[in-house]
Design a protein around this motif. Structure first.
Motif, mmCIF file in Angstrom:
data_model
loop_
_atom_site.group_PDB
_atom_site.id
_atom_site.type_symbol
_atom_site.label_atom_id
_atom_site.label_comp_id
_atom_site.label_asym_id
_atom_site.label_seq_id
_atom_site.Cartn_x
_atom_site.Cartn_y
_atom_site.Cartn_z
ATOM 1 N N ALA A 74 1.609 3.130 7.184
ATOM 2 C CA ALA A 74 1.183 2.000 6.350
ATOM 3 C C ALA A 74 1.938 0.732 6.702
ATOM 4 C CB ALA A 74 1.379 2.337 4.869
ATOM 5 N N ARG A 90 2.560 -2.954 8.357
ATOM 6 C CA ARG A 90 1.684 -4.114 8.304
ATOM 7 C C ARG A 90 1.725 -4.902 9.612
ATOM 8 N NH1 ARG A 90 2.914 -7.858 3.292
ATOM 9 N NH2 ARG A 90 4.617 -8.567 4.621
ATOM 10 N N LEU A 104 -9.702 -0.972 6.046
ATOM 11 C CA LEU A 104 -9.416 -1.738 4.840
ATOM 12 C C LEU A 104 -9.848 -3.192 4.960
ATOM 13 C CD1 LEU A 104 -5.828 -0.388 4.102
ATOM 14 C CD2 LEU A 104 -8.047 0.580 3.434
ATOM 15 N N MET A 159 -3.457 3.347 8.084
ATOM 16 C CA MET A 159 -4.093 2.225 7.412
ATOM 17 C C MET A 159 -4.608 1.256 8.469
ATOM 18 S SD MET A 159 -3.808 3.082 4.309
ATOM 19 C CE MET A 159 -2.842 4.275 3.374
ATOM 20 N N SER A 162 -8.584 -2.566 -3.996
ATOM 21 C CA SER A 162 -7.254 -2.647 -4.609
ATOM 22 C C SER A 162 -6.298 -1.697 -3.905
ATOM 23 C CB SER A 162 -7.318 -2.288 -6.094
ATOM 24 O OG SER A 162 -7.563 -0.898 -6.258
ATOM 25 N N ALA A 163 -5.030 -2.030 -3.953
ATOM 26 C CA ALA A 163 -4.017 -1.170 -3.335
ATOM 27 C C ALA A 163 -4.017 0.221 -3.977
ATOM 28 C CB ALA A 163 -2.641 -1.814 -3.452
ATOM 29 N N ARG A 164 -4.267 0.261 -5.271
ATOM 30 C CA ARG A 164 -4.312 1.553 -5.962
ATOM 31 C C ARG A 164 -5.447 2.421 -5.430
ATOM 32 N NH1 ARG A 164 -1.746 5.323 -9.497
ATOM 33 N NH2 ARG A 164 -3.424 6.740 -10.015
ATOM 34 N N ILE A 206 0.831 -1.205 0.000
ATOM 35 C CA ILE A 206 0.000 0.000 0.000
ATOM 36 C C ILE A 206 0.863 1.252 0.000
ATOM 37 C CG2 ILE A 206 -1.667 1.333 1.347
ATOM 38 C CD1 ILE A 206 -2.886 -1.334 2.220
ATOM 39 N N HIS A 252 2.106 2.374 -3.378
ATOM 40 C CA HIS A 252 1.054 3.001 -4.186
ATOM 41 C C HIS A 252 0.765 4.415 -3.685
ATOM 42 C CE1 HIS A 252 -0.388 -0.056 -7.042
ATOM 43 N NE2 HIS A 252 0.037 -0.932 -6.151
ATOM 44 N N VAL A 287 -7.143 -6.532 0.415
ATOM 45 C CA VAL A 287 -6.557 -5.606 -0.553
ATOM 46 C C VAL A 287 -5.790 -6.404 -1.597
ATOM 47 C CG1 VAL A 287 -4.993 -3.659 -0.900
ATOM 48 C CG2 VAL A 287 -6.371 -3.793 1.190
ATOM 49 N N VAL A 338 -6.885 2.247 -2.478
ATOM 50 C CA VAL A 338 -6.539 2.656 -1.115
ATOM 51 C C VAL A 338 -5.635 3.885 -1.153
ATOM 52 C CG1 VAL A 338 -5.322 2.004 0.989
ATOM 53 C CG2 VAL A 338 -6.808 0.344 -0.159
ATOM 54 N N ALA A 339 -4.641 3.864 -2.041
ATOM 55 C CA ALA A 339 -3.711 4.989 -2.138
ATOM 56 C C ALA A 339 -4.431 6.261 -2.566
ATOM 57 C CB ALA A 339 -2.597 4.659 -3.125
#
Length: 307
Positions: free
Chosen positions: A65, A67, A156, A108, A195-197, A12, A15, A159, A199-200
């Motif tokens: 971001a 994890r 989220l 996130m 999608s990660a995109r 994430i 992105h 993803v 989220v960004a």
């Protein structure tokens, strides 16, 4: 804007850096290990406020971001370990950000906090240490930031997507299963996915607006049957997905819980209660309506290793 992105080379975070650049903003990346694209190497999990302030100086905002693995069993009691991993670093980060005069932030988070608000009768924070710590992360991070530094929490679900060699941490086992000759089966219930995109894009919008809201993010709501079927198709091994009885799911989770308990361990999502979440339709409304086909192909379209 100039934004510090913690975990800036992860799925994430990478992105987020890309979208910031597309919007004309500058990004500085922080990660635990050196690799291309990392501006500063620092273990945020153990960094003190005075170590963080020089990194944050001169920035307008910060994105967290990093994890967390909620399924990894740990020695009991697990709450202190989860706080050290999830809550304390965010509190220190936003304490330092406030001291340096930053004016916006994004964390996130998890869609379980969305369902905790929506269904308090599920008692998610009582039953699952991971969800409890996600709620504490948002509440205590915002308290540390103060009113002058609004912090948006992106809630989220699953993803999909990739960034370089970065894939979702759960993608490897599903990819192996989808490509195998083993039969596919899915329980009732389902999940939201994004999608990660996307989220960004939501993260950068929240930064630009200096939002301090809880923001659920979802592109599609999928039953487990549909999700596993589409993963198999993306992996080039499309085949029927059989129905897994709810009773079998509950029994398997009970056994997992007993085995963990016998070993003096526990995971962030308590297995005995997690069965109820697996069998529910954890759908987020509204969804963006974007198709996840491209993100599914990125994740499962070719044989890839997950690091």
């Amino acid at each position: 804007m100039r934004i510090l992105v913690v975990g800036g080379t992860g799925l994430i975070g990478a992105h987020v850096v890309e979208v910031l650049g597309e919007h004309g903003h500058a990004a500085t990346t922080v990660a635990r290990s050196a690799r291309p694209g990392v501006d500063h190497v620092l273990d945020i999990g153990s960094a003190e406020v005075e170590q963080l302030r020089p990194l944050l100086a001169g920035h307008d905002g910060v994105v967290y971001a990093a994890r967390t693995d909620e399924q990894r069993p740990l020695r009991k009691p697990i709450h202190p370990a989860f706080r050290r991993d999830m809550v304390d670093p965010v509190v220190r980060l936003f304490t330092a950000a406030r001291a340096e005069g930053l004016t916006r932030g994004v964390v996130m988070g998890s869609y379980y906090t969305y369902f905790d608000r929506l269904h308090p009768q599920w008692r998610l924070t009582d039953r699952h240490t991971y969800i409890r710590c996600r709620v504490e992360q948002a509440r205590e991070g915002r308290a540390a930031a103060g009113p002058s530094l609004p912090v948006a929490v992106l809630e989220l679900p699953f993803v999909f997507g990739r960034a370089g060699d970065r894939l979702p941490n759960w993608a490897g086992p599903l990819d192996g299963w989808a490509r195998s000759r083993a039969p596919l089966a899915a329980p009732p219930g389902g999940t939201a996915a994004t999608s990660a995109r996307h989220v960004a894009e939501v993260a950068v919008d929240a930064l630009e607006r200096a939002s301090g809201k809880d923001i659920p993010v979802a592109d599609e709501n999928l039953t487990w049957h549909d999700m596993i079927s589409r993963i198999a198709e993306a992996a080039g091994r499309g085949r029927p997905v059989h129905r897994l009885p709810a009773g079998a799911v509950r029994a398997a989770m009970r056994v997992t819980g007993v085995l963990q308990s016998l070993g003096g361990k526990e995971s962030g999502l308590h297995p005995a209660h997690f069965a109820g979440l697996l069998l529910a339709r954890l759908f987020v409304e509204p969804v963006s309506g974007r198709s996840l086909d491209a993100a599914l192909r990125e994740t499962f379209g070719a044989r890839k290793s997950v690091r």
